[in-house]
Design an enzyme around this catalytic site. Sequence first.
Site, PDB file in Angstrom:
ATOM      1  N   ASN A  10       0.609  -1.068   0.089  1.00 13.96           N
ATOM      2  CA  ASN A  10       0.152  -0.111   0.039  1.00 13.96           C
ATOM      3  C   ASN A  10       0.921   1.341   0.034  1.00 13.96           C
ATOM      4  OD1 ASN A  10      -1.236   2.245   0.976  1.00 13.96           O
ATOM      5  ND2 ASN A  10      -3.150   0.821   1.679  1.00 13.96           N
ATOM      6  N   HIS A  50       1.159   6.407   1.433  1.00 14.16           N
ATOM      7  CA  HIS A  50       1.872   7.420   2.204  1.00 14.16           C
ATOM      8  C   HIS A  50       3.019   7.909   1.520  1.00 14.16           C
ATOM      9  CE1 HIS A  50      -0.911   7.022   5.493  1.00 14.16           C
ATOM     10  NE2 HIS A  50      -0.543   5.736   5.616  1.00 14.16           N
TER      11      HIS A  50
HETATM   12  N1  PXP Z   1      -6.091  -2.984   4.364  1.00 15.72           N
HETATM   13  C1  PXP Z   1      -7.017  -2.011   4.381  1.00 15.72           C
HETATM   14  C2  PXP Z   1      -8.206  -2.298   4.018  1.00 15.72           C
HETATM   15  C3  PXP Z   1      -6.639  -0.743   4.715  1.00 15.72           C
HETATM   16  O1  PXP Z   1      -7.480   0.408   4.791  1.00 15.72           O
HETATM   17  C4  PXP Z   1      -5.433  -0.439   4.924  1.00 15.72           C
HETATM   18  C5  PXP Z   1      -4.928   1.085   5.306  1.00 15.72           C
HETATM   19  O2  PXP Z   1      -5.082   1.985   4.174  1.00 15.72           O
HETATM   20  C6  PXP Z   1      -4.259  -1.361   4.956  1.00 15.72           C
HETATM   21  C7  PXP Z   1      -4.713  -2.612   4.719  1.00 15.72           C
HETATM   22  C8  PXP Z   1      -2.754  -1.163   5.395  1.00 15.72           C
HETATM   23  O3  PXP Z   1      -2.601  -0.805   6.705  1.00 15.72           O
HETATM   24  P1  PXP Z   1      -1.329  -0.228   7.127  1.00 15.72           P
HETATM   25  O4  PXP Z   1      -1.041   0.933   6.369  1.00 15.72           O
HETATM   26  O5  PXP Z   1      -1.534   0.082   8.404  1.00 15.72           O
HETATM   27  O6  PXP Z   1      -0.279  -1.317   6.515  1.00 15.72           O
END
Ligand code: PXP
Length: 249
Positions: free
Chosen positions: A8, A11
């Site tokens: 993801n 950020h």
């Molecule tokens: N999965 C979902 C559905 C999310 O909303 C998020 C945060 O956007 C993540 C995974 C990833 O979370 P993290 O950034 O805490 O790893």
Amino acid sequence: MTAKLNVNIDHVATIREARKTIEPSIITAAVVCEQAGAHGITVHLRQDRRHIQDRDIELLRDVVTTYLNVEMAATEEMLNIALKTKPDAVSLVPESPNEITTEGGLDVVKNFENIKSVVEKLKAAGIFVSIFIDPNLEQIEAAKKAGAQQIELCTAEYAELTLSARAAHGEGAEKAETEVERIKTSAARAKTLGLIIAAGHGLTYRNISALAAIPEITEFNIGHNIISRSVFVGLNQAVKEMIEAVKQS
Ligand code: PXP
């Protein structure tokens, strides 16, 4: 089989949006993650556009060659964006305006008719649909009934319980183990319903191993911890380390 890792990259866009400028590039980030071995790229298009922007989704659709998973709320506006840009997968998530990050799973039981209708439209357009839910049997069954092909189990509770060193001992460790059991039971039930199982939220190099050892979980979506580590070791290295951490369970 080792679970896949979708990185993801929200950020990276958070840093860009802090200055409303053009860097760091979300496109470069996606390419670096893919070259490091990530199985997919995940982004969350939030209604307040605090990080990922509509144009990012369009550009990523052209650039990502592995798998593009877009997290979004089940609204008319988001549905139209998904139908236009056609990511490989959409993950339906809850969203409230003032939250720092997603605060838990979507309540499919309560919002069943709307979710079912959004799922049907996405599937009709050939988009794979996942629903982010708490590890709760009632929600899993509702997600299946709504037509989801995959569920993503929310690991926020587990993340909270494993965050500090203190939590890793005594009562804290027991609570974390109970939460792992809840996730395991949920994953097993979802599998019997024919669902594919992902997991995510708050996962780190330190807490991933107990969940990576659950064979029913075939995909992790991890962002904040990887992007945080990349500040010190670079994104390529940070992604590789997480792939290894998933493998080593
Ligand atoms: N999965 C979902 C559905 C999310 O909303 C998020 C945060 O956007 C993540 C995974 C990833 O979370 P993290 O950034 O805490 O790893």
